[in-house]
Scaffold this motif. Structure first.
Motif, PDB file in Angstrom:
ATOM      1  N   THR A   1       0.838  -1.192   0.000  1.00  0.00           N
ATOM      2  CA  THR A   1       0.000   0.000   0.000  1.00  0.00           C
ATOM      3  C   THR A   1       0.875   1.245   0.000  1.00  0.00           C
ATOM      4  N   ASP A   2       0.580   2.175  -0.878  1.00  0.00           N
ATOM      5  CA  ASP A   2       1.270   3.465  -0.845  1.00  0.00           C
ATOM      6  C   ASP A   2       0.630   4.330   0.228  1.00  0.00           C
ATOM      7  N   GLN A   3       1.352   4.489   1.343  1.00  0.00           N
ATOM      8  CA  GLN A   3       0.877   5.276   2.468  1.00  0.00           C
ATOM      9  C   GLN A   3       2.094   5.676   3.295  1.00  0.00           C
ATOM     10  N   PRO A   4       1.956   6.606   4.232  1.00  0.00           N
ATOM     11  CA  PRO A   4       3.102   6.954   5.081  1.00  0.00           C
ATOM     12  C   PRO A   4       3.672   5.716   5.770  1.00  0.00           C
ATOM     13  N   GLY A   5       4.987   5.506   5.630  1.00  0.00           N
ATOM     14  CA  GLY A   5       5.631   4.351   6.235  1.00  0.00           C
ATOM     15  C   GLY A   5       5.525   3.066   5.461  1.00  0.00           C
ATOM     16  N   GLU A   6       5.083   3.132   4.199  1.00  0.00           N
ATOM     17  CA  GLU A   6       4.948   1.913   3.387  1.00  0.00           C
ATOM     18  C   GLU A   6       4.825   2.283   1.915  1.00  0.00           C
ATOM     19  N   THR A   7       5.369   1.433   1.056  1.00  0.00           N
ATOM     20  CA  THR A   7       5.188   1.573  -0.387  1.00  0.00           C
ATOM     21  C   THR A   7       4.554   0.307  -0.947  1.00  0.00           C
ATOM     22  N   ALA A   8       3.994   0.427  -2.138  1.00  0.00           N
ATOM     23  CA  ALA A   8       3.348  -0.701  -2.803  1.00  0.00           C
ATOM     24  C   ALA A   8       4.335  -1.333  -3.789  1.00  0.00           C
ATOM     25  N   HIS A   9       4.810  -2.517  -3.451  1.00  0.00           N
ATOM     26  CA  HIS A   9       5.732  -3.269  -4.307  1.00  0.00           C
ATOM     27  C   HIS A   9       5.251  -4.712  -4.422  1.00  0.00           C
ATOM     28  N   GLU A  10       5.307  -5.254  -5.642  1.00  0.00           N
ATOM     29  CA  GLU A  10       5.086  -6.682  -5.840  1.00  0.00           C
ATOM     30  C   GLU A  10       6.428  -7.401  -5.729  1.00  0.00           C
ATOM     31  N   GLU A  11       6.384  -8.712  -5.436  1.00  0.00           N
ATOM     32  CA  GLU A  11       7.642  -9.430  -5.184  1.00  0.00           C
ATOM     33  C   GLU A  11       7.558 -10.867  -5.683  1.00  0.00           C
ATOM     34  N   LEU A  12       8.715 -11.407  -6.008  1.00  0.00           N
ATOM     35  CA  LEU A  12       8.834 -12.814  -6.414  1.00  0.00           C
ATOM     36  C   LEU A  12      10.070 -13.410  -5.764  1.00  0.00           C
ATOM     37  N   TYR A  13       9.918 -14.654  -5.256  1.00  0.00           N
ATOM     38  CA  TYR A  13      11.027 -15.427  -4.708  1.00  0.00           C
ATOM     39  C   TYR A  13      11.218 -16.691  -5.544  1.00  0.00           C
ATOM     40  N   HIS A  14      12.483 -17.026  -5.837  1.00  0.00           N
ATOM     41  CA  HIS A  14      12.803 -18.307  -6.477  1.00  0.00           C
ATOM     42  C   HIS A  14      13.880 -18.982  -5.635  1.00  0.00           C
ATOM     43  N   TRP A  15      13.638 -20.227  -5.189  1.00  0.00           N
ATOM     44  CA  TRP A  15      14.506 -20.890  -4.213  1.00  0.00           C
ATOM     45  C   TRP A  15      15.477 -21.883  -4.822  1.00  0.00           C
ATOM     46  N   ARG A  16      16.649 -21.940  -4.184  1.00  0.00           N
ATOM     47  CA  ARG A  16      17.590 -23.049  -4.325  1.00  0.00           C
ATOM     48  C   ARG A  16      18.063 -23.411  -2.914  1.00  0.00           C
ATOM     49  N   PHE A  17      18.432 -24.678  -2.709  1.00  0.00           N
ATOM     50  CA  PHE A  17      18.910 -25.123  -1.399  1.00  0.00           C
ATOM     51  C   PHE A  17      20.251 -25.829  -1.538  1.00  0.00           C
ATOM     52  N   ASP A  18      21.024 -25.774  -0.454  1.00  0.00           N
ATOM     53  CA  ASP A  18      22.307 -26.464  -0.380  1.00  0.00           C
ATOM     54  C   ASP A  18      22.317 -27.301   0.884  1.00  0.00           C
ATOM     55  N   PRO A  19      22.258 -28.653   0.735  1.00  0.00           N
ATOM     56  CA  PRO A  19      22.160 -29.419  -0.500  1.00  0.00           C
ATOM     57  C   PRO A  19      20.775 -29.289  -1.139  1.00  0.00           C
ATOM     58  N   PRO A  20      20.640 -29.692  -2.425  1.00  0.00           N
ATOM     59  CA  PRO A  20      19.360 -29.513  -3.132  1.00  0.00           C
ATOM     60  C   PRO A  20      18.191 -30.267  -2.526  1.00  0.00           C
ATOM     61  N   THR A  21      18.486 -31.236  -1.654  1.00  0.00           N
ATOM     62  CA  THR A  21      17.401 -31.957  -0.968  1.00  0.00           C
ATOM     63  C   THR A  21      16.769 -31.120   0.137  1.00  0.00           C
ATOM     64  N   GLY A  22      17.319 -29.929   0.376  1.00  0.00           N
ATOM     65  CA  GLY A  22      16.812 -29.063   1.438  1.00  0.00           C
ATOM     66  C   GLY A  22      15.401 -28.568   1.178  1.00  0.00           C
ATOM     67  N   PHE A  23      14.834 -27.971   2.210  1.00  0.00           N
ATOM     68  CA  PHE A  23      13.478 -27.428   2.098  1.00  0.00           C
ATOM     69  C   PHE A  23      13.302 -26.320   3.123  1.00  0.00           C
ATOM     70  N   GLY A  24      12.225 -25.596   2.975  1.00  0.00           N
ATOM     71  CA  GLY A  24      11.916 -24.519   3.899  1.00  0.00           C
ATOM     72  C   GLY A  24      10.423 -24.300   3.973  1.00  0.00           C
ATOM     73  N   THR A  25      10.056 -23.139   4.497  1.00  0.00           N
ATOM     74  CA  THR A  25       8.639 -22.792   4.673  1.00  0.00           C
ATOM     75  C   THR A  25       8.410 -21.360   4.219  1.00  0.00           C
ATOM     76  N   GLN A  26       7.349 -21.161   3.453  1.00  0.00           N
ATOM     77  CA  GLN A  26       6.902 -19.819   3.091  1.00  0.00           C
ATOM     78  C   GLN A  26       5.549 -19.583   3.750  1.00  0.00           C
ATOM     79  N   LEU A  27       5.499 -18.578   4.624  1.00  0.00           N
ATOM     80  CA  LEU A  27       4.222 -18.147   5.183  1.00  0.00           C
ATOM     81  C   LEU A  27       3.733 -16.934   4.397  1.00  0.00           C
ATOM     82  N   TRP A  28       2.430 -16.810   4.283  1.00  0.00           N
ATOM     83  CA  TRP A  28       1.843 -15.641   3.619  1.00  0.00           C
ATOM     84  C   TRP A  28       0.466 -15.389   4.230  1.00  0.00           C
ATOM     85  N   TYR A  29       0.211 -14.129   4.587  1.00  0.00           N
ATOM     86  CA  TYR A  29      -1.096 -13.823   5.169  1.00  0.00           C
ATOM     87  C   TYR A  29      -1.396 -12.339   5.051  1.00  0.00           C
TER      88      TYR A  29
END
Length: 277
Positions: free
Chosen positions: A175-203
């Motif tokens: 949101t474009d407002q005082p103390g914040e801007t409106a930006h879209e985002e993209l993440y692309h993952w790699r892991f070391d070792p490639p068998t790794g994993f993680g968690t993405q939360l979104w809310y």
């Protein structure tokens, strides 16, 4: 829909994200080429960063040629060597070795001159600590060093230590407002070792979080909401990150109010915020 998880797949050099509902301002492609082969694209209304993840390639942008761009064995093998192309440019990637190249795009409609971002131009900030389970290093390929040469595109590579969080404390930038801007985002993952994993939360504000397991090669695009991530113990993570501003390039994150006290406990938060402006 304001977020989308895209599981790892062979995209056949076709865009993984191209201005869809989850991220209307973002373009993302992974181009894999055998030595001697080439790939050409022209994106109307998108500026792009061409970032070799592995191998070397010549990159032609209209009449300008950048030779032997890249050279690392993989994303764990050193700093990126990249090229910027303005909107509507004809870009040809010519593989000198077997290579994999990320194409990161953001909506922009004004003519821009191409240029190369050599490793010495990559700007790093060290954030967090292993004691607070939050250590990550962010390497800005298109950061504030390039602010006067690009439109609204920000591109970086994030390396999180094993068992650590990033995108933390939780924050949003929708949101474009005082103390914040409106930006879209993209993440692309790699892991070391490639068998790794993680968690993405979104809310969204006041909602229950959606939780996704993240694996090697997955991609997550979003235009709203809080979006912390975690890496499992024993696995380091890499996140190729694209940010595109809706009305300006400079990014201001709005940290979730109930978690703002954590900002004083995690080293480097202020330095991280400054690098995005």
């Amino acid at each position: 829909m304001s977020s989308r998880m895209i599981r790892s797949h062979d995209n056949g050099n076709t865009p993984i994200v191209e201005g869809d509902e989850a991220a209307k301002l973002i373009h993302f492609n992974l181009v894999k080429l055998a030595a001697g082969n080439s790939h050409t694209y022209r994106l109307r209304g998108f500026e792009t960063a061409v970032v070799p993840l592995s191998g070397r390639c010549d990159i032609k942008i209209d009449a300008t040629k950048f030779e032997a761009v890249g050279g690392r064995a993989g994303v764990w093998g050193g700093l990126a060597d990249s090229v910027y192309a303005g909107p509507d440019a004809t870009v040809t990637i010519i593989a000198l070795d077997d290579c994999e190249v990320a194409v990161a795009g953001g909506r922009w409609d004004k003519p821009m001159e191409p240029f190369r971002i050599v490793p010495d131009d990559v700007d790093m900030v060290d954030v967090g600590s292993n004691e607070t389970k939050s250590r990550r290093r962010i390497f800005h390929i298109l950061g504030n060093k390039q602010a006067d040469r690009v439109g609204r595109l920000l591109v970086s590579e994030l390396y999180a230590d094993e068992g650590c969080w990033s995108g933390y404390p939780p924050h949003k930038h929708d949101t474009d407002q005082p103390g914040e801007t409106a930006h879209e985002e993209l993440y692309h993952w790699r892991f070391d070792p490639p068998t790794g994993f993680g968690t993405q939360l979104w809310y969204e504000e006041g909602q229950e979080p959606h939780a996704h397991v993240t694996r090697h090669g997955d991609t997550f695009a979003f235009s709203t909401g809080y979006h912390p991530t975690a890496t499992s113990p024993g696995h380091a993570s890499y996140i190729f990150t694209i940010l595109v501003g809706k009305t300006q390039r400079s990014l201001v994150q709005n940290f979730e109010e109930k978690h703002r006290p954590l900002m004083a406990k995690i080293p480097g938060i202020d330095a991280m915020r400054a690098k995005f402006r």
